[in-house]
Design a protein around this motif. Structure first.
Motif, short mmCIF file in Angstrom:
data_model
loop_
_atom_site.label_atom_id
_atom_site.label_comp_id
_atom_site.label_asym_id
_atom_site.label_seq_id
_atom_site.Cartn_x
_atom_site.Cartn_y
_atom_site.Cartn_z
N ASP A 1 0.84 -1.02 0.02
CA ASP A 1 0.12 -0.01 -0.18
C ASP A 1 0.97 1.39 -0.04
O ASP A 1 2.04 1.24 0.06
CB ASP A 1 -1.06 0.01 1.16
N ASP A 2 0.36 2.39 0.03
CA ASP A 2 1.09 3.78 0.02
C ASP A 2 0.87 4.62 1.27
O ASP A 2 1.30 5.57 1.44
CB ASP A 2 0.27 4.69 -1.16
N GLY B 1 0.36 -6.42 0.85
CA GLY B 1 1.22 -5.63 1.70
C GLY B 1 0.92 -4.66 2.21
O GLY B 1 1.17 -3.43 1.94
N SER B 2 0.22 -4.56 3.38
CA SER B 2 -0.36 -3.81 4.00
C SER B 2 0.03 -4.05 5.58
O SER B 2 0.04 -5.36 5.93
CB SER B 2 -1.86 -3.56 3.93
N GLY C 1 2.09 -9.60 5.45
CA GLY C 1 0.62 -9.40 4.84
C GLY C 1 0.45 -9.68 3.46
O GLY C 1 -0.48 -10.28 3.10
N HIS C 2 1.60 -9.53 2.57
CA HIS C 2 1.59 -9.74 1.01
C HIS C 2 1.52 -11.21 0.95
O HIS C 2 0.67 -11.61 0.15
CB HIS C 2 2.87 -9.19 0.85
N GLU C 3 2.60 -11.67 1.75
CA GLU C 3 2.91 -13.38 1.45
C GLU C 3 1.59 -14.23 1.99
O GLU C 3 1.19 -15.33 1.45
CB GLU C 3 4.23 -13.78 2.15
N LYS C 4 0.83 -13.66 3.27
CA LYS C 4 -0.05 -14.59 3.63
C LYS C 4 -1.47 -14.20 3.50
O LYS C 4 -2.44 -14.84 3.36
CB LYS C 4 0.17 -14.54 5.19
N LYS C 5 -1.57 -12.85 3.00
CA LYS C 5 -3.18 -12.22 2.85
C LYS C 5 -3.10 -11.80 1.36
O LYS C 5 -4.08 -11.18 0.98
CB LYS C 5 -3.52 -11.20 3.92
N GLY C 6 -2.19 -11.73 0.73
CA GLY C 6 -2.29 -11.22 -0.85
C GLY C 6 -1.99 -9.94 -1.14
O GLY C 6 -1.93 -9.48 -2.21
#
Length: 505
Positions: free
Chosen positions: A174-175, A360-361, A353-358
Motif C-alpha cells: 500500500d501507499d 502488503g499492508s 501481509g503480502h505473502e499470507k493475505k495477498g
C-alpha cells in the motif's frame, strides 16, 4: 566448576541445512555467586523496583525458567503496557515462523518493449516486493552495490541504451508509508523512514557534517547526490570554549528539501546523520537511473513510480530480464533486533501481509500475525498491534504475552535464528554499552525498547547454574532520565546472571 549450556538448533533455508549452535559459558567461572532461595531472589528484585524515582511509574515484570516452567517473579504481568521496540519480538518471531528463516525477497526486472541489438526500445520495469536491503548494510557500506550490479547485468545482456523510462512498480504494498499512531514530528528522522515496496538506503540520505578550518565554515556533504534532493546548510561553527555541537535536521513536509541547522564545535570530529525522503519509490528509481548512466547505459526517458505511469503493467506482455535475491531472512531479522531498525520491521510486517493475505499492508500483516499468535497459545486480544516496529504509542502488550512468545520460540527449530538476532549484553547491538564487566555480559540476549515514557527489555538470561530464563521488564509513565530505568533493568539482569539456587530448594 560452572557447567556450560549448549543448545543445538537446526534451521532450514533454500533446501540446505545450517547447524547453528548456541553456547553460553559464564564470563568469570572463579567468582562467587549469589546462592538464594526463590523468595530471597524475589525480595531482591522487589528492592530494585522500589526505587523512589519510579514511584509514579508502572512496572510489568515476568521471569520464568525455561528449564522447569516455574515463574520466578511476577509483577502486573497481565496488564497492558506500551512495549516500544519490544514489539519487534512479535514481528520477527512471526516473520521467521510464517515465512521461514530461509525466506528471500525476489525483485524481478523486466523490459516493456523490444530489445533491438543494444537498445531496449521501451521501459525498464522494477517490480518491488518490499526488499529492505538495497543499501550498504550487507555490502561493506557500498550503498550503490545492488543497483550497480543491476547495471552490470543489463550490460551483460547487451543493453547499453534504454529508449524509455525507469519504472518502479510498488503496487504489491500500500501507499501508507508511515505507521498508525506515529508522531508527526518523527517524519524527518531515520527511525521513521517510510515503508514501500521499493526502497533504497533505508529510504534515507546520508549526511556528513565537518568543520573546514581553511574556510572557517561548516561543510555538509550528502549521499546520494541526485536530482530532487535539496540540502540546505544552516549550521553555525562555534569555538570549543563557547559552544558545543548541537545539530538538528528537518525535512519540509511534502518535499525533499532538508535543512541542517544548529551549532557545530570547531573541535568536533565529522558527524554523520540521516534524513528520510518523500516518495521512496521515485527516490530509488532516480538513484537507479543515475547509476545506470554512470555505468554507461544511456537512458532517454525518466525515472517514475507506477502512480505516475498512467496505466497498469500487463506482466503477460513484458520480457523477463533477471532477478535480485535478498539476503536470507535470518540475516535480515538481525538488523531488526540488534539495531532496532524500524524501517526493516515495517517492511517485514507488510511482507507477511503480502505473502499470507495477498497484499502488503500493515493491516494484513497484523491479521496474519494475530492468527499465528492464536495458534501458538497467545491471546491476540491481549496484543494491541498497530505497526511492526513499536514506534507507535498505540501498541499495547502484556509482559506475560512476551514471556509466552519467548518460551514458544525457545521450543522451535528456528530458535537459533531468533536467538542470534537479539543484542548481546556488553557485546553488540543496542546492548553494546550495557552490563559490561558483569556476569550478565555475553549471557543476556534481549531486545531493548524506547519511546517517550516507555523503556523495555525482554529476552533470555542464564543463571550461574546455566539455567535458561525468559524475562520481560517494561516500565511506563516515568518522568526521570531513561538511564535510571536502564540501570534498574540491568541490575535485575546482573542479579539473575549471578543467581544460583540454594541446594535446600
Amino acid at each position: 566448576m560452572i557447567r556450560s549450556l549448549t543448545i543445538a538448533v537446526l534451521f532450514i533455508f533454500t533446501e540446505t541445512y545450517a547447524q547453528d549452535t548456541i553456547k553460553y559459558t559464564p564470563k568469570d567461572t572463579t567468582a562467587e555467586y549469589d546462592y538464594l532461595t526463590i523468595s530471597e531472589l524475589q525480595q531482591k528484585i522487589d528492592n530494585i523496583l522500589s526505587d523512589s524515582n519510579f514511584i509514579n511509574a508502572n512496572w510489568g515484570v515476568v521471569i520464568r525458567s525455561l528449564q522447569t516452567g516455574e515463574y520466578l517473579y511476577n509483577k502486573d504481568e497481565s496488564k497492558l503496557f506500551v512495549p516500544a521496540s519490544n514489539l519487534k519480538l512479535f514481528t520477527t518471531a512471526a516473520g521467521l515462523s510464517l515465512l521461514g528463516s530461509g525466506y528471500r525477497y525476489t525483485t524481478n526486472i523486466y523490459s516493456y518493449g523490444d530489445i533491438n541489438y543494444s537498445t531496449l526500445e521501451g521501459d525498464l520495469i522494477i517490480q518491488g516486493t518490499g526488499d529492505p536491503t538495497f543499501s550498504g548494510r550487507f555490502y561493506n557500506g557500498d550503498i550503490f552495490k545492488v543497483f550497480d550490479d543491476w547495471a552490470d547485468s543489463l550490460i551483460n545482456l547487451g543493453i547499453t541504451k534504454i529508449q524509455g523510462n525507469i519504472i518502479g512498480d510498488d503496487d504489491l504494498f500500500d501507499d501508507q508509508g508511515l505507521g498508525e499512531g506515529w508522531s508527526w514530528d518523527y517524519e524527518t528522522y531515520w527511525y521513521a523512514a517510510q515503508s514501500s515496496a521499493i526502497s533504497f538506503n533505508d529510504n534515507c540520505i546520508d549526511i556528513s557534517i565537518c568543520y573546514d578550518s581553511k574556510l572557517d565554515s561548516i561543510i555538509i556533504k550528502y549521499s546520494p547526490v541526485v536530482k530532487g534532493i535539496i540540502v540546505i546548510n544552516d549550521v553555525v561553527p562555534v569555538s570549543p570554549g563557547s559552544g558545543s555541537t548541537d545539530i538538528d535536521i528537518y525535512r519540509e513536509r511534502g518535499t525533499n528539501i532538508i535543512t541542517v541547522s544548529g551549532t557545530f564545535s570547531k573541535g568536533s570530529d565529522t558527524l554523520k546523520t540521516y534524513a528520510t525522503v518523500l516518495n521512496p519509490t521515485l527516490y530509488a528509481m532516480i538513484v537507479l537511473q543515475d547509476r545506470l548512466e554512470k555505468k554507461g547505459i544511456k537512458v532517454s526517458g525518466y525515472a517514475i513510480d507506477i502512480d505516475d505511469y498512467g496505466r497498469n503493467i500487463d506482466y503477460t506482455k513484458v520480457q523477463y530480464l533477471f532477478s535480485y535475491f535478498s539476503p536470507y531472512l535470518f540475516e535480515i531479522v538481525k538488523v531488526i533486533n540488534k539495531g532496532s531498525q524500524n524501517f526493516f520491521a515495517e517492511q517485514l510486517l507488510k511482507t507477511i501481509g503480502h505473502e499470507k493475505k495477498g497484499f502488503g499492508s500493515a493491516e494484513n500483516g497484523i491479521i496474519a500475525c494475530k492468527e499465528w499468535f492464536s495458534e501458538i497459545g497467545l491471546n491476540p486480544d491481549h496484543i494491541i498491534m498497530t505497526d511492526g516496529s513499536g514506534l507507535s504509542h498505540l501498541n499495547r502488550v502484556t509482559p506475560q504475552q512476551i514471556i509466552l512468545l519467548l518460551r514458544h520460540m525457545y521450543s522451535t527449530k528456528i530458535f537459533g535464528a531468533f536467538f542470534n538476532s537479539l543484542p548481546i549484553a556488553g557485546v553488540d547491538g543496542t546492548l553494546l554499552r550495557r552490563m559490561k564487566n558483569t556476569k550478565a555480559e555475553n549471557s543476556v540476549r534481549a531486545k531493548t525498547g524506547f519511546i517517550s515514557f516507555a523503556r523495555s527489555l525482554s529476552g533470555y538470561a542464564f543463571t550461574g547454574d546455566g539455567e535458561p530464563l525468559a524475562f520481560s521488564f517494561i516500565v511506563n509513565n516515568f518522568n526521570v532520565p531513561v538511564k535510571l530505568a536502564e540501570n534498574l533493568q540491568d541490575s535485575i539482569c546482573v542479579l539473575l546472571s549471578n543467581f544460583k539456587r540454594k541446594s535446600t530448594e
